[in-house]
Design a protein around this motif. Structure first.
Motif, PDB file in Angstrom:
ATOM      1  N   UNK A 172       0.787  -1.238   0.000  1.00 50.44           N
ATOM      2  CA  UNK A 172       0.000   0.000   0.000  1.00 50.44           C
ATOM      3  C   UNK A 172       0.820   1.291   0.000  1.00 50.44           C
ATOM      4  N   UNK A 173       2.123   1.223   0.023  1.00 49.58           N
ATOM      5  CA  UNK A 173       2.950   2.427   0.003  1.00 49.58           C
ATOM      6  C   UNK A 173       3.175   3.045   1.369  1.00 49.58           C
ATOM      7  N   UNK A 174       2.597   2.463   2.397  1.00 45.06           N
ATOM      8  CA  UNK A 174       2.757   2.969   3.756  1.00 45.06           C
ATOM      9  C   UNK A 174       3.362   1.905   4.665  1.00 45.06           C
ATOM     10  N   UNK A 175       2.860   0.692   4.552  1.00 47.22           N
ATOM     11  CA  UNK A 175       3.286  -0.397   5.421  1.00 47.22           C
ATOM     12  C   UNK A 175       4.241  -1.319   4.669  1.00 47.22           C
ATOM     13  N   UNK A 176       5.244  -1.797   5.338  1.00 45.83           N
ATOM     14  CA  UNK A 176       6.247  -2.644   4.696  1.00 45.83           C
ATOM     15  C   UNK A 176       6.238  -4.051   5.274  1.00 45.83           C
ATOM     16  N   UNK A 177       5.204  -4.384   6.007  1.00 43.75           N
ATOM     17  CA  UNK A 177       5.119  -5.688   6.661  1.00 43.75           C
ATOM     18  C   UNK A 177       5.381  -6.833   5.699  1.00 43.75           C
ATOM     19  N   UNK A 178       6.228  -7.739   6.115  1.00 41.04           N
ATOM     20  CA  UNK A 178       6.548  -8.906   5.306  1.00 41.04           C
ATOM     21  C   UNK A 178       7.678  -8.684   4.329  1.00 41.04           C
ATOM     22  N   UNK A 179       8.165  -7.454   4.249  1.00 38.34           N
ATOM     23  CA  UNK A 179       9.282  -7.159   3.348  1.00 38.34           C
ATOM     24  C   UNK A 179      10.536  -7.012   4.209  1.00 38.34           C
ATOM     25  N   UNK A 180      11.413  -7.989   4.106  1.00 39.31           N
ATOM     26  CA  UNK A 180      12.597  -8.054   4.975  1.00 39.31           C
ATOM     27  C   UNK A 180      13.432  -6.778   4.914  1.00 39.31           C
ATOM     28  N   UNK A 181      13.626  -6.233   3.722  1.00 38.78           N
ATOM     29  CA  UNK A 181      14.421  -5.010   3.581  1.00 38.78           C
ATOM     30  C   UNK A 181      13.796  -3.860   4.375  1.00 38.78           C
ATOM     31  N   UNK A 182      12.471  -3.804   4.433  1.00 42.37           N
ATOM     32  CA  UNK A 182      11.794  -2.781   5.221  1.00 42.37           C
ATOM     33  C   UNK A 182      12.011  -2.981   6.703  1.00 42.37           C
ATOM     34  N   UNK A 183      11.945  -4.216   7.139  1.00 38.24           N
ATOM     35  CA  UNK A 183      12.202  -4.523   8.553  1.00 38.24           C
ATOM     36  C   UNK A 183      13.607  -4.091   8.960  1.00 38.24           C
ATOM     37  N   UNK A 184      14.565  -4.401   8.129  1.00 39.26           N
ATOM     38  CA  UNK A 184      15.962  -4.067   8.417  1.00 39.26           C
ATOM     39  C   UNK A 184      16.167  -2.553   8.419  1.00 39.26           C
ATOM     40  N   UNK A 185      15.615  -1.884   7.415  1.00 40.30           N
ATOM     41  CA  UNK A 185      15.759  -0.434   7.338  1.00 40.30           C
ATOM     42  C   UNK A 185      15.126   0.247   8.545  1.00 40.30           C
ATOM     43  N   UNK A 186      13.939  -0.183   8.919  1.00 40.30           N
ATOM     44  CA  UNK A 186      13.254   0.400  10.077  1.00 40.30           C
ATOM     45  C   UNK A 186      14.089   0.209  11.346  1.00 40.30           C
ATOM     46  N   UNK A 187      14.616  -0.977  11.540  1.00 39.10           N
ATOM     47  CA  UNK A 187      15.455  -1.243  12.710  1.00 39.10           C
ATOM     48  C   UNK A 187      16.695  -0.351  12.711  1.00 39.10           C
ATOM     49  N   UNK A 188      17.286  -0.136  11.544  1.00 45.59           N
ATOM     50  CA  UNK A 188      18.462   0.736  11.457  1.00 45.59           C
ATOM     51  C   UNK A 188      18.120   2.177  11.826  1.00 45.59           C
ATOM     52  N   UNK A 189      16.973   2.662  11.362  1.00 46.80           N
ATOM     53  CA  UNK A 189      16.557   4.033  11.683  1.00 46.80           C
ATOM     54  C   UNK A 189      16.368   4.193  13.190  1.00 46.80           C
ATOM     55  N   UNK A 190      15.701   3.224  13.799  1.00 45.35           N
ATOM     56  CA  UNK A 190      15.487   3.278  15.247  1.00 45.35           C
ATOM     57  C   UNK A 190      16.817   3.188  15.986  1.00 45.35           C
ATOM     58  N   UNK A 191      17.689   2.283  15.569  1.00 45.94           N
ATOM     59  CA  UNK A 191      18.988   2.124  16.221  1.00 45.94           C
ATOM     60  C   UNK A 191      19.826   3.399  16.113  1.00 45.94           C
ATOM     61  N   UNK A 192      19.837   4.018  14.945  1.00 43.30           N
ATOM     62  CA  UNK A 192      20.597   5.258  14.776  1.00 43.30           C
ATOM     63  C   UNK A 192      20.079   6.351  15.709  1.00 43.30           C
ATOM     64  N   UNK A 193      18.755   6.462  15.829  1.00 43.39           N
ATOM     65  CA  UNK A 193      18.189   7.465  16.732  1.00 43.39           C
ATOM     66  C   UNK A 193      18.548   7.162  18.187  1.00 43.39           C
ATOM     67  N   UNK A 194      18.541   5.898  18.549  1.00 44.26           N
ATOM     68  CA  UNK A 194      18.925   5.527  19.910  1.00 44.26           C
ATOM     69  C   UNK A 194      20.386   5.855  20.192  1.00 44.26           C
ATOM     70  N   UNK A 195      21.243   5.671  19.203  1.00 42.52           N
ATOM     71  CA  UNK A 195      22.660   6.011  19.374  1.00 42.52           C
ATOM     72  C   UNK A 195      22.831   7.516  19.583  1.00 42.52           C
ATOM     73  N   UNK A 196      22.071   8.319  18.844  1.00 47.03           N
ATOM     74  CA  UNK A 196      22.118   9.774  19.025  1.00 47.03           C
ATOM     75  C   UNK A 196      21.576  10.139  20.407  1.00 47.03           C
ATOM     76  N   UNK A 197      20.450   9.541  20.774  1.00 46.99           N
ATOM     77  CA  UNK A 197      19.825   9.844  22.065  1.00 46.99           C
ATOM     78  C   UNK A 197      20.733   9.490  23.231  1.00 46.99           C
ATOM     79  N   UNK A 198      21.516   8.449  23.061  1.00 44.41           N
ATOM     80  CA  UNK A 198      22.428   8.012  24.127  1.00 44.41           C
ATOM     81  C   UNK A 198      23.397   9.121  24.525  1.00 44.41           C
TER      82      UNK A 198
END
Length: 68
Positions: free
Chosen positions: A35-61
């Motif tokens: 649908x252009x909004x949700x990436x559920x079931x797409x491994x590359x989307x899962x990985x990218x989302x995790x990277x974005x969250x991890x990068x923000x956590x590293x900055x927040x630290x």
């Protein structure tokens, strides 16, 4: 709303933004065939989302914390 949210760290040093909207727009391949909004079931989307969250956590630290 996203514009306001992106301005918050300049005003409040204890806020860190994980800007998924900005990064996701740069990677349309993670939304292919859905649908252009949700990436559920797409491994590359899962990985990218995790990277974005991890990068923000590293900055927040290394950012100040909110005082009580």
């Amino acid at each position: 709303m996203a514009v306001l949210e992106r301005r918050l760290p300049a005003k409040y040093k204890f806020i860190t933004i994980a800007d998924w909207g900005k990064i996701a727009a740069q990677h349309p391949e993670v939304f292919k065939g859905i649908d252009g909004v949700h990436f559920g079931g797409i491994r590359a989307g899962n990985i990218l989302y995790a990277k974005v969250i991890n990068q923000a956590l590293q900055v927040a630290k290394h950012s100040p914390v909110k005082e009580d």
